[in-house]
Enzyme design. Structure first.
Site, mmCIF file in Angstrom:
data_model
loop_
_atom_site.group_PDB
_atom_site.id
_atom_site.type_symbol
_atom_site.label_atom_id
_atom_site.label_comp_id
_atom_site.label_asym_id
_atom_site.label_seq_id
_atom_site.Cartn_x
_atom_site.Cartn_y
_atom_site.Cartn_z
ATOM 1 N NE ARG A 176 -2.094 -1.295 3.502
ATOM 2 C CZ ARG A 176 -2.313 -0.885 4.745
ATOM 3 N NH1 ARG A 176 -3.337 -0.121 5.028
ATOM 4 N NH2 ARG A 176 -1.502 -1.241 5.722
ATOM 5 C CG ASN A 205 -3.815 -4.393 3.210
ATOM 6 O OD1 ASN A 205 -3.248 -4.342 2.120
ATOM 7 N ND2 ASN A 205 -3.161 -4.362 4.357
#
Length: 97
Positions: free
Chosen positions: A26, A44
């Protein structure tokens, strides 16, 4: 299916599959998106995948998609699902969710 408007801007929805959680994916996606001047978010998801929604120039979105197939060095990407659409303009910046 329309994938681009007159301004050359588009929306891209990616689901990245593989060893992509707990490896800095990320944060790397955030850096990549900021570098490419894209707006949207990365997060996520419970299935163990990473989801990215980004808007910007079609060319830069294609670069983000190409990057997503590799991810950061610690990741192991096995698949990327791409869905293209029209820009909505709902994002002012790129964020990690």
């Amino acid at each position: 299916m329309t994938t681009q408007n007159k301004s050359g801007r588009a929306r891209l929805h990616l689901i990245v599959v593989g060893r992509v959680q707990g490896v800095g994916f990320r944060f790397s996606a955030y850096d990549e998106a900021k570098e490419l001047a894209l707006a949207g978010w990365v997060r996520n998801i419970a299935s163990g995948e990473v989801e990215i929604i980004a808007e910007g120039s079609r060319e830069n979105l294609q670069m983000l998609a190409a990057w997503a197939h590799l991810g950061p060095p610690s990741a192991h990407v096995t698949a990327v699902r791409e869905e293209w659409g029209d820009v909505t303009g709902e994002f002012s910046e790129f964020r990690i969710r």
